[in-house]
Design a protein around this motif. Structure first.
Motif, PDB file in Angstrom:
ATOM      1  N   VAL A 149       0.835  -1.208   0.000  1.00 48.04           N
ATOM      2  CA  VAL A 149       0.000   0.000   0.000  1.00 48.04           C
ATOM      3  C   VAL A 149       0.865   1.252   0.000  1.00 48.04           C
ATOM      4  CG1 VAL A 149      -1.718   1.317   1.290  1.00 48.04           C
ATOM      5  CG2 VAL A 149      -1.990  -1.147   1.027  1.00 48.04           C
ATOM      6  N   ALA A 150       1.960   1.233   0.745  1.00 47.53           N
ATOM      7  CA  ALA A 150       2.908   2.348   0.665  1.00 47.53           C
ATOM      8  C   ALA A 150       3.450   2.463  -0.753  1.00 47.53           C
ATOM      9  CB  ALA A 150       4.049   2.144   1.663  1.00 47.53           C
ATOM     10  N   GLY A 151       3.641   1.321  -1.404  1.00 48.52           N
ATOM     11  CA  GLY A 151       4.085   1.324  -2.795  1.00 48.52           C
ATOM     12  C   GLY A 151       3.062   1.938  -3.729  1.00 48.52           C
ATOM     13  N   PHE A 152       1.768   1.736  -3.441  1.00 51.52           N
ATOM     14  CA  PHE A 152       0.726   2.355  -4.269  1.00 51.52           C
ATOM     15  C   PHE A 152       0.852   3.877  -4.254  1.00 51.52           C
ATOM     16  CE2 PHE A 152      -2.332  -1.366  -3.094  1.00 51.52           C
ATOM     17  CZ  PHE A 152      -1.546  -2.235  -3.810  1.00 51.52           C
ATOM     18  N   PHE A 153       1.114   4.427  -3.055  1.00 48.22           N
ATOM     19  CA  PHE A 153       1.232   5.879  -2.938  1.00 48.22           C
ATOM     20  C   PHE A 153       2.354   6.420  -3.812  1.00 48.22           C
ATOM     21  CE2 PHE A 153      -0.355   5.282   1.681  1.00 48.22           C
ATOM     22  CZ  PHE A 153      -1.662   5.206   1.231  1.00 48.22           C
ATOM     23  N   LEU A 154       3.393   5.622  -3.991  1.00 47.58           N
ATOM     24  CA  LEU A 154       4.502   6.033  -4.852  1.00 47.58           C
ATOM     25  C   LEU A 154       4.208   5.765  -6.314  1.00 47.58           C
ATOM     26  CD1 LEU A 154       7.430   6.885  -5.466  1.00 47.58           C
ATOM     27  CD2 LEU A 154       8.136   4.565  -4.856  1.00 47.58           C
ATOM     28  N   LYS A 155       3.752   4.564  -6.627  1.00 46.17           N
ATOM     29  CA  LYS A 155       3.575   4.147  -8.026  1.00 46.17           C
ATOM     30  C   LYS A 155       2.597   5.029  -8.792  1.00 46.17           C
ATOM     31  CE  LYS A 155       2.670  -0.158  -8.637  1.00 46.17           C
ATOM     32  NZ  LYS A 155       2.086  -1.487  -8.359  1.00 46.17           N
TER      33      LYS A 155
END
Length: 638
Positions: free
Chosen positions: A386-392
């Motif tokens: 989910v933290a990756g979603f914020f970046l991607k």
């Protein structure tokens, strides 16, 4: 704040919002299909049209912003006629049977709209052409017969998750929803987060496990938290007859804003391990069923004898209340020399914790707003998705990505710059990059020069740190990291590990676990996985006691095994990676006769004659200068 009138009601609403949002804020229902609050207004379905005084044509309420003095009517004959026309065209385009369907029951926006307009037949005869049904995905099914081409799923995958798997193929009535330009869904780049299924307004995208197991009206909603990682995502557990039916997004959750990953939404339904349901005690070389009294007494007897040669290990998936009591019983009561958590300190480093000030620490909101991100030893695809979603979702237009790793490293294919960071290279890379930033000198290395230039030009840079860095870091590499962050004014986002990883740090549990020389080991595993190496490390321990939910290689070699509840069956507090304290409550009743870890700790303390305080908050008050607060928006209503 502008003042507008909707259906004769004078309303004061925030500036910049749409008519649809203004109506929803004041309980005025306007039907919609393509609109979703967390997505950019689209205006595709035309079902939300309204009359605006002074406008010759009907306006889509999901796209038109409010203005001072605006007068809006949502339920005039002209508006209703337009809505029936839109619905009639939708029914005539695909194979929809909303007026006869008995399995939607309020969960389908298309059926709800049709019933509101009292549509009991097809105004336009459908062509009855069969459309593709894609059942290749392990978790979901795509039925194009039910698709209304609203593109909610396409936009959610792009705007919220940043994966961009979905798209549209062909044109007109032949338009189809497709994954990766025509691949079967199960062979596509889908990351199995389920966001597209969650936002679908019809039954075009359905979840295999939960389909037809109960309508929302037939289930109870239990707000809770995912305990898979330290992000601390809020979610809603749908329960029916003490059975978990589905896991849904909780869009008002302050941490994840509704987003979930495969671990949080789906994996609990596909558990293959065998559940433990009764205490087991080893007799004559074999584990045999026993009473709780016998099992507790056997553990207490061994702990009393071993005393200061006892080691204790606990999972960071367990609530803070458990961590605190566990620490107090073994470290203070028994004076055990080895009291740690399963993560053994790898997700952090003492030097980093000592030096990282609250002002230098980043929150997830900083990651969402960052214009340059340096990822160091962090897996934002598999460990903290989910933290990756914020970046991607910000790549590549809004955010530049510098990744320490190789093209095979998670997110490697999306990186603007790849830097070597394996072993000894990490320290030299950090030092060279820091020097490049400070002096703006050409390092002689193209990648380093490009990375330095990106960091130097960034206005809101972030360094994301994971256990791939902290697990092997030393004082020198930590100092280089901090110097780098200071040189270009970056905040540092430390991802930690599982749900209560940061609370475990506050309780002094983040340390290496060395069982050598111990005569007894107690492992409070809960529903966690013991990992591949732990059984071998504990194989020669004279006495091993475990409280676990699942059978494993570790429980098979134990001398006493106590069953444990699952994360859905017990409540407590969790401190996420930001230092945000959140409370979750049990949604399910555990199988009859299963005691919680806290009850086990209390019973052992009683048998050992050790006073056991259940106070747990004091140790957490120092986290980030004591700025944590309990977020009760994720709890069930009292």
């Amino acid at each position: 704040m502008p003042t507008i009138t909707i259906d004769g009601q004078l309303l004061e609403v925030p500036s910049g919002i749409t008519v649809l949002r203004a109506a929803e804020m004041h309980g005025i229902a306007i039907p919609k299909l393509c609109d979703f609050e967390h997505l950019t207004p689209y205006g595709g379905c035309r079902l939300c049209v309204v009359e605006v005084q002074g406008s010759r044509m009907l306006q889509t309420s999901c796209t038109i912003p409010v203005t001072e003095g605006m007068e809006v009517r949502t339920d005039t004959p002209k508006v209703r006629e337009a809505r029936r026309l839109v619905l009639g065209m939708l029914f005539g385009e695909r194979n929809h049977f909303c007026m006869y369907c008995q399995v939607s029951g309020g969960d389908c926006d298309l059926q709800n709209a049709a019933l509101t307009e009292q549509m009991d037949h097809w105004p336009m005869q459908p062509p009855w052409n069969p459309y593709l049904v894609d059942a290749s995905h392990p978790y979901f099914v795509l039925d194009n017969n039910r698709c209304i081409l609203c593109r909610r799923c396409v936009r959610a995958c792009d705007e919220l998750v940043g994966n961009r798997t979905w798209g549209m193929a062909s044109r007109g009535a032949d338009t189809l929803l497709t994954a990766d330009n025509g691949l079967p869904w199960g062979e596509s780049s889908c990351i199995k987060c389920g966001t597209c299924v969650e936002v679908c307004p019809t039954g075009a995208l359905i979840e295999r496990h939960s389909a037809y197991q109960g309508l929302s009206a037939q289930t109870e909603a239990a707000p809770s938290l995912c305990v898979g990682c330290s992000v601390g995502c809020g979610l809603t557990l749908r329960v029916r007859d003490n059975r978990l039916v589905r896991i849904q997004s909780r869009w008002e959750a302050p941490v994840n804003h509704g987003l979930l990953c495969e671990e949080g939404r789906l994996r609990p339904f596909y558990e293959t391990r065998q559940r433990l349901d009764t205490p087991l005690v080893r007799r004559d070389g074999a584990l045999q069923a026993a009473t709780w009294k016998e099992a507790w007494e056997r553990i207490a007897q061994e702990l009393r004898v071993s005393a200061e040669k006892t080691a204790a290990l606990i999972s960071t998936r367990l609530p803070a209340e458990n961590l605190a009591a566990f620490t107090r019983l073994f470290r203070e009561g028994l004076r055990s020399p080895m009291v740690a958590c399963l993560e053994e300190g790898y997700p952090t480093h003492p030097a980093l914790e000592r030096s990282l000030t609250p002002q230098r620490r980043a929150a997830l909101e900083d990651l969402r707003a960052a214009d340059c991100v340096l990822v160091l030893g962090a897996d934002l695809v598999n460990r903290h998705p989910v933290a990756g979603f914020f970046l991607k979702r910000n790549l590549p237009e809004k955010t530049r990505l510098i990744l320490c790793g190789t093209p095979e490293t998670p997110l490697g294919e999306k990186a603007d710059v790849l830097l070597p960071c394996t072993g000894a290279e990490t320290l030299s890379t950090l030092r060279a990059l820091s020097k490049g930033v400070r002096s703006e000198a050409d390092s002689g290395d193209t990648a380093l020069s490009e990375a330095a230039a990106l960091l130097q030009s960034a206005s809101a840079p972030i360094v994301v740190i994971g256990r791939g860095f902290t697990g092997g870091a030393n004082e020198a590499s930590i100092a280089a990291l901090l110097r780098l962050a200071e040189n270009f004014g970056a905040k540092i986002l430390l991802l930690y590990g599982k749900a209560n990883s940061r609370a475990a740090l506050a309780y002094g549990l983040q340390q290496r676990f060395e069982p050598a020389g111990m005569e007894a080991v107690f492992v409070l595993l809960g529903d966690d996985d013991p990992g591949g190496s732990l059984p071998e490390r504990l194989r020669n321990v004279p006495f091993l006691a475990i409280q676990a939910a699942w059978r494993s290689e570790l429980t098979a070699q134990a001398d006493v095994v106590l069953p444990a509840p699952l994360w859905t069956e017990q409540g407590g507090h969790y401190l996420n990676l930001e230092g945000r304290l959140q409370e979750a409550r049990a949604a399910l009743r555990p199988p009859e006769g299963i005691h919680t870890p806290l009850e086990t700790l209390q019973r052992l303390a009683l048998l050992l004659g050790i006073p056991l305080s259940l106070e747990w908050q004091t140790a957490l008050e120092g986290v980030d200068g004591g700025r944590w607060t309990v977020d009760r928006r994720l709890t069930t209503d009292d």
